[in-house]
Design an enzyme around this catalytic site. Structure first.
Site, short mmCIF file in Angstrom:
data_model
loop_
_atom_site.label_atom_id
_atom_site.label_comp_id
_atom_site.label_asym_id
_atom_site.label_seq_id
_atom_site.Cartn_x
_atom_site.Cartn_y
_atom_site.Cartn_z
N THR A 1 -37.00 -85.48 34.44
CA THR A 1 -36.12 -86.58 34.08
C THR A 1 -35.02 -86.06 33.17
OG1 THR A 1 -36.04 -88.93 33.56
CG2 THR A 1 -37.33 -87.58 32.05
N CYS B 1 -33.84 -93.21 25.14
CA CYS B 1 -34.95 -93.46 26.08
C CYS B 1 -36.07 -92.44 25.84
CB CYS B 1 -34.48 -93.27 27.52
SG CYS B 1 -33.18 -94.40 28.05
N HIS C 1 -39.80 -92.74 32.77
CA HIS C 1 -38.61 -92.72 31.91
C HIS C 1 -38.31 -94.17 31.56
CE1 HIS C 1 -34.15 -91.23 31.39
NE2 HIS C 1 -34.29 -92.41 30.79
#
Lengths: 149, 294
Positions: free
Chosen positions: A22, A28, A45
């Site tokens: 990711t 995040c 994610h």
């Protein structure tokens, strides 16, 4: 082969040739879990801590939030044969801007809903990778430092 | 040794700002803009016309019927949306040859700029501002200084990051310390050379809120907020990551709380996939393929 986990996305795999990746985590968080015996791994994610912010969006896409995404991550890995007691959990992301700690707290709140983490906070952007064959997990920052978790 | 003389020399070779975008910029603040005036701006530019049709037909607008002509696009989308597409489309020519420096790959600055434009547009909607094309444009162009400074930043990146890490200074301050000038100052100078409207020039010059006057213009504050929210969202982050200041005064000014920021990020995350069509304006296939690379 790289399997890309997008923003608010989840991927699981039991194929040894797969590496789950990711990219560019800001505030995040990327969560990677791995069962070394079953050789099953998954990566989530998520963007925000709590689905109470918008329940209908959470229903549409549970991977947007930690509280709806993390249980899914575990369930999906169990369905490929992973077992809870063997799972190793690694976390990266949750960056913060500079400045006074009481504002722009999304990164920290994202982290605090999880129990523990290994490379969170600070102000770097991170890419998180999990190799399904070995469970090796590493982080690459945008200034090209690479380190294993 | 200061690099200022070299940097100023490179400003002398600045290419012209793309003409169609320049003409569209002048129309952004015009109160009663007619459809005919907009058509005049783009009708002799087939590439931009094609882009208008491509974006108008994309999932980003989610129109139910297919649009075949410029006129139809104007009628269905309205002048503000059309201006956004024209300016973005015109500006690609500027960003297409950006060199790495701030970003580890070629179109990073373009994607960051488009993201800020879209975030500014979203904030404008949230705050019920009418001037959405102005906000989009200011977000899109706020970092143009990086087009000129990237070569120099590339040479001195390690030294700049050392200042960030050892002294805890935000990136643009460290940049100024090492290069003698920062990307906001150079951007302001470029805006002057290119004869941008004053307010746009001020946004570019002050988007990091580096002096007390920066806090006196709503648009400067809005673009600053759009910029830091885009950094928090992640994706297409520069090599410096999130090494910038977040000012609580800005949140207070707009009456926004932490939960509002989360809602805005959520909303941005939801339009993110459909907005890829804007990223694709630059070197089409490549843009989409790399959309997730930071």
């Amino acid at each position: 082969m790289d399997i890309v986990v997008g923003v608010a996305d989840l991927k699981v795999s039991n194929r040894p040739e797969h590496v789950l990746v990711t990219h560019a985590l800001g505030s995040c968080i990327g969560v990677a879990i791995y069962d070394p015996l079953a050789r099953v791994g998954g990566m989530l994610h998520f963007m925000l801590p709590e689905s109470s912010l918008d329940l209908s969006r959470a229903q549409e896409n549970p991977y947007m939030f930690a509280d709806t995404g993390v249980p899914r991550l575990f369930r999906e890995c169990y369905s490929l044969g992973a077992q809870k007691q063997r799972l190793r959990v690694k976390v990266a992301g949750g960056s913060q801007l500079f400045g006074r700690p009481e504002h722009f707290q999304v990164g920290r709140r994202n982290y605090n809903v999880l129990i523990h983490g290994e490379d969170v906070g600070g102000n770097k952007a991170r890419t998180l990778c999990l190799e399904i064959a070995t469970g090796k997990t590493w982080v690459r920052t945008t200034d090209n430092q690479i380190y294993e978790l | 040794m200061s690099l200022i003389p070299q940097i100023l020399r490179s400003l002398k070779n600045l290419p012209p700002f793309p003409m169609v975008a320049q003409r569209a910029l002048m129309l952004v603040n015009k109160p009663e803009l007619s459809i005919q005036e907009l058509v005049e701006v783009i009708k002799f530019d087939p590439a931009i016309t094609a882009n208008v049709l491509r974006i108008a037909n994309s999932a980003y607008f989610g129109l139910r019927r297919e649009i075949h002509s410029l006129h139809q696009a104007l009628l269905l989308l309205g002048t503000q949306e059309l201006l956004k597409i024209i300016i973005a489309s015109g500006a690609t020519r500027l960003f297409a040859n950006a060199t790495p420096g701030y970003f580890s790959e070629r179109h990073g600055l373009w994607r960051h700029s488009v993201s800020c434009g879209l975030m500014a547009d979203l904030l404008a909607r949230e705050l019920t501002w009418a001037e959405r094309a102005t906000c989009f444009t200011a977000g899109l162009l706020h970092d143009i200084g990086k087009l000129v400074l990237s070569l120099f930043v590339d040479q001195k990146f390690a030294a700049i990051m050392e200042v960030v890490e050892t002294q805890g200074k935000p990136f643009h301050r460290a940049e100024k310390e090492i290069l003698g000038v920062d990307h906001a100052e150079i951007g302001g100078e470029m805006a002057r050379i290119w004869d941008f409207p004053d307010r746009l020039r001020l946004v570019i010059r002050h988007h990091h809120l580096d002096c007390p006057e920066s806090f006196s213009d709503n648009l400067v504050l809005l673009i600053h907020l759009a910029d830091v929210l885009v950094l928090m969202f992640g994706q297409n982050l520069g090599r410096e990551g999130l090494a910038y200041d977040g000012y609580p005064e800005v949140l207070k000014h707009f009456g926004l709380r932490e939960r509002d920021l989360e809602k805005i990020l959520l909303h941005f995350g939801c339009i993110w996939n459909d907005a890829q069509v804007f990223f694709g304006l630059i070197g089409s296939a490549h843009g989409l393929q790399c959309a997730h690379r930071g």
